[in-house]
Design a protein around this motif. Structure first.
Motif, PDB file in Angstrom:
ATOM      1  N   GLY A   1      34.331  30.878  51.285  1.00 49.35           N
ATOM      2  CA  GLY A   1      34.628  29.533  51.765  1.00 49.35           C
ATOM      3  C   GLY A   1      34.549  28.473  50.698  1.00 49.35           C
ATOM      4  N   GLN A   2      34.501  28.864  49.428  1.00 50.01           N
ATOM      5  CA  GLN A   2      34.342  27.899  48.350  1.00 50.01           C
ATOM      6  C   GLN A   2      35.492  27.968  47.353  1.00 50.01           C
ATOM      7  N   LEU A   3      35.745  26.823  46.736  1.00 46.34           N
ATOM      8  CA  LEU A   3      36.674  26.722  45.617  1.00 46.34           C
ATOM      9  C   LEU A   3      35.897  26.214  44.415  1.00 46.34           C
ATOM     10  N   ALA A   4      35.852  27.001  43.364  1.00 46.73           N
ATOM     11  CA  ALA A   4      35.185  26.603  42.125  1.00 46.73           C
ATOM     12  C   ALA A   4      36.243  26.270  41.085  1.00 46.73           C
ATOM     13  N   VAL A   5      36.129  25.097  40.468  1.00 54.85           N
ATOM     14  CA  VAL A   5      37.061  24.647  39.436  1.00 54.85           C
ATOM     15  C   VAL A   5      36.286  24.525  38.134  1.00 54.85           C
ATOM     16  N   GLU A   6      36.731  25.246  37.107  1.00 57.69           N
ATOM     17  CA  GLU A   6      36.046  25.254  35.821  1.00 57.69           C
ATOM     18  C   GLU A   6      37.005  24.790  34.725  1.00 57.69           C
ATOM     19  N   PHE A   7      36.486  23.970  33.821  1.00 57.22           N
ATOM     20  CA  PHE A   7      37.244  23.482  32.674  1.00 57.22           C
ATOM     21  C   PHE A   7      36.505  23.905  31.407  1.00 57.22           C
ATOM     22  N   GLY A   8      37.244  24.413  30.437  1.00 59.34           N
ATOM     23  CA  GLY A   8      36.601  24.821  29.194  1.00 59.34           C
ATOM     24  C   GLY A   8      37.601  25.374  28.206  1.00 59.34           C
ATOM     25  N   SER A   9      37.083  26.056  27.194  1.00 56.72           N
ATOM     26  CA  SER A   9      37.911  26.636  26.143  1.00 56.72           C
ATOM     27  C   SER A   9      37.485  28.070  25.906  1.00 56.72           C
ATOM     28  N   LEU A  10      38.442  28.900  25.525  1.00 59.25           N
ATOM     29  CA  LEU A  10      38.131  30.285  25.201  1.00 59.25           C
ATOM     30  C   LEU A  10      37.168  30.326  24.018  1.00 59.25           C
ATOM     31  N   GLY A  11      36.117  31.099  24.163  1.00 57.65           N
ATOM     32  CA  GLY A  11      35.128  31.213  23.105  1.00 57.65           C
ATOM     33  C   GLY A  11      34.018  30.191  23.180  1.00 57.65           C
ATOM     34  N   SER A  12      34.198  29.129  23.992  1.00 59.16           N
ATOM     35  CA  SER A  12      33.179  28.078  24.098  1.00 59.16           C
ATOM     36  C   SER A  12      32.533  28.020  25.472  1.00 59.16           C
ATOM     37  N   GLY A  13      33.024  28.798  26.419  1.00 58.50           N
ATOM     38  CA  GLY A  13      32.456  28.787  27.754  1.00 58.50           C
ATOM     39  C   GLY A  13      32.951  27.620  28.584  1.00 58.50           C
ATOM     40  N   VAL A  14      32.299  27.411  29.709  1.00 56.15           N
ATOM     41  CA  VAL A  14      32.697  26.384  30.669  1.00 56.15           C
ATOM     42  C   VAL A  14      31.998  25.076  30.340  1.00 56.15           C
ATOM     43  N   GLY A  15      32.786  24.007  30.195  1.00 58.45           N
ATOM     44  CA  GLY A  15      32.208  22.702  29.912  1.00 58.45           C
ATOM     45  C   GLY A  15      31.964  21.868  31.150  1.00 58.45           C
ATOM     46  N   ARG A  16      32.719  22.138  32.222  1.00 59.44           N
ATOM     47  CA  ARG A  16      32.577  21.376  33.459  1.00 59.44           C
ATOM     48  C   ARG A  16      32.911  22.282  34.632  1.00 59.44           C
ATOM     49  N   ARG A  17      32.131  22.168  35.711  1.00 62.37           N
ATOM     50  CA  ARG A  17      32.336  23.043  36.867  1.00 62.37           C
ATOM     51  C   ARG A  17      32.118  22.262  38.155  1.00 62.37           C
ATOM     52  N   LEU A  18      33.053  22.425  39.097  1.00 64.77           N
ATOM     53  CA  LEU A  18      32.958  21.803  40.411  1.00 64.77           C
ATOM     54  C   LEU A  18      33.056  22.889  41.469  1.00 64.77           C
ATOM     55  N   VAL A  19      32.290  22.752  42.532  1.00 66.83           N
ATOM     56  CA  VAL A  19      32.353  23.687  43.655  1.00 66.83           C
ATOM     57  C   VAL A  19      32.523  22.875  44.926  1.00 66.83           C
ATOM     58  N   TRP A  20      33.663  23.061  45.598  1.00 62.76           N
ATOM     59  CA  TRP A  20      33.984  22.323  46.815  1.00 62.76           C
ATOM     60  C   TRP A  20      34.267  23.295  47.958  1.00 62.76           C
ATOM     61  N   PRO A  21      34.111  22.825  49.209  1.00 66.36           N
ATOM     62  CA  PRO A  21      34.490  23.672  50.348  1.00 66.36           C
ATOM     63  C   PRO A  21      35.981  23.980  50.314  1.00 66.36           C
ATOM     64  N   ARG A  22      36.304  25.214  50.483  1.00 70.47           N
ATOM     65  CA  ARG A  22      37.694  25.652  50.353  1.00 70.47           C
ATOM     66  C   ARG A  22      38.595  25.025  51.418  1.00 70.47           C
ATOM     67  N   THR A  23      38.112  24.958  52.653  1.00 67.75           N
ATOM     68  CA  THR A  23      38.953  24.499  53.752  1.00 67.75           C
ATOM     69  C   THR A  23      39.229  23.007  53.685  1.00 67.75           C
ATOM     70  N   TRP A  24      38.281  22.216  53.163  1.00 70.28           N
ATOM     71  CA  TRP A  24      38.404  20.761  53.187  1.00 70.28           C
ATOM     72  C   TRP A  24      38.980  20.184  51.900  1.00 70.28           C
ATOM     73  N   THR A  25      39.334  21.014  50.970  1.00 71.26           N
ATOM     74  CA  THR A  25      39.933  20.544  49.721  1.00 71.26           C
ATOM     75  C   THR A  25      41.444  20.430  49.888  1.00 71.26           C
ATOM     76  N   ARG A  26      42.025  19.374  49.333  1.00 74.75           N
ATOM     77  CA  ARG A  26      43.468  19.156  49.410  1.00 74.75           C
ATOM     78  C   ARG A  26      44.072  19.153  48.012  1.00 74.75           C
ATOM     79  N   ALA A  27      45.297  19.644  47.906  1.00 76.83           N
ATOM     80  CA  ALA A  27      46.067  19.603  46.661  1.00 76.83           C
ATOM     81  C   ALA A  27      47.199  18.597  46.841  1.00 76.83           C
ATOM     82  N   VAL A  28      47.237  17.576  45.989  1.00 70.91           N
ATOM     83  CA  VAL A  28      48.176  16.467  46.148  1.00 70.91           C
ATOM     84  C   VAL A  28      48.903  16.225  44.832  1.00 70.91           C
ATOM     85  N   LEU A  29      50.212  15.986  44.927  1.00 69.54           N
ATOM     86  CA  LEU A  29      51.016  15.582  43.772  1.00 69.54           C
ATOM     87  C   LEU A  29      51.224  14.077  43.824  1.00 69.54           C
ATOM     88  N   GLU A  30      50.916  13.396  42.726  1.00 76.08           N
ATOM     89  CA  GLU A  30      51.120  11.956  42.639  1.00 76.08           C
ATOM     90  C   GLU A  30      52.030  11.643  41.461  1.00 76.08           C
TER      91      GLU A  30
END
Length: 204
Positions: free
Chosen positions: A106-135
């Motif tokens: 039930g979760q969506l985890a979003v990770e930002f980082g670089s290969l070889g450097s690991g994850v620099g930022r991580r977010l965990v949100w409920p999967r059902t309540w997350t929306r994807a929007v184009l602006e």
């Protein structure tokens, strides 16, 4: 800060967004991981070879002119090669950038980082309540922005993709946020299969 390594890209794959067969393939995995990164074709070895290929004749020509008394050519040649080396370094560094979207349970985890450097930022949100929007972009000719939103929070993803790729990725994410299991797959959903990985490369 999370230090788990990012999964490397294995190469671009074909994603089907509209066909019925494509929808069945995409909704079957309960746990899925999307890896987003630039379409990086230049490797460190190729960059080093290109730098050597340009530097050797450039410095050789500068040396010939310097031997004839035109010594100011050497500093200018050095500046040009330094600028080229810096540009190659920046390009290689940007090519390692990755965004990882993990759909697990039930979760969506979003990770930002670089290969070889690991994850620099991580977010965990409920999967059902997350929306994807184009602006639209902030200015007239700016590319579109793909945003994930939850409870008033937003994060931009897919900056290295084209507008068409961002639109296709949005449809893919919408299907994964609210997956519909095919008939007869209820038992498989309960078992919770191992996460599958799909890689998205920019076509730029």
């Amino acid at each position: 800060m999370l230090k788990s390594p990012l999964r490397p890209l294995r190469g671009p794959i074909a994603l089907h967004y509209n066909s019925a067969a494509g929808r069945r393939r995409m909704t079957a995995p309960v746990n899925t991981r999307l890896v987003i990164g630039p379409n990086a074709s230049l490797t460190p070895r190729q960059a080093a070879g290109f730098m050597a290929l340009v530097s050797v004749p450039g410095l050789g020509i500068a040396g010939v002119f310097a031997a004839q008394g035109f010594w100011p050519i050497f500093p200018f040649a050095g500046l040009e090669l330094s600028a080229l080396g810096a540009a190659l370094w920046v390009s290689l560094r940007r090519n390692r950038y990755r965004e990882v979207l993990s759909f697990e349970g039930g979760q969506l985890a979003v990770e930002f980082g670089s290969l070889g450097s690991g994850v620099g930022r991580r977010l965990v949100w409920p999967r059902t309540w997350t929306r994807a929007v184009l602006e639209p972009g902030r200015r007239r000719n700016d590319p579109q922005r793909l945003l994930l939103m939850y409870a008033g929070r937003r994060v931009e993803i897919g900056r290295c993709l084209t507008d068409d790729e961002r639109a296709a990725l949005r449809e893919r994410i919408k299907e994964l946020l609210r997956p519909v299991a095919p008939e007869g797959a209820a038992a498989a959903v309960g078992r919770g299969p191992e996460p599958s990985t799909q890689d998205l490369c920019s076509g730029e």
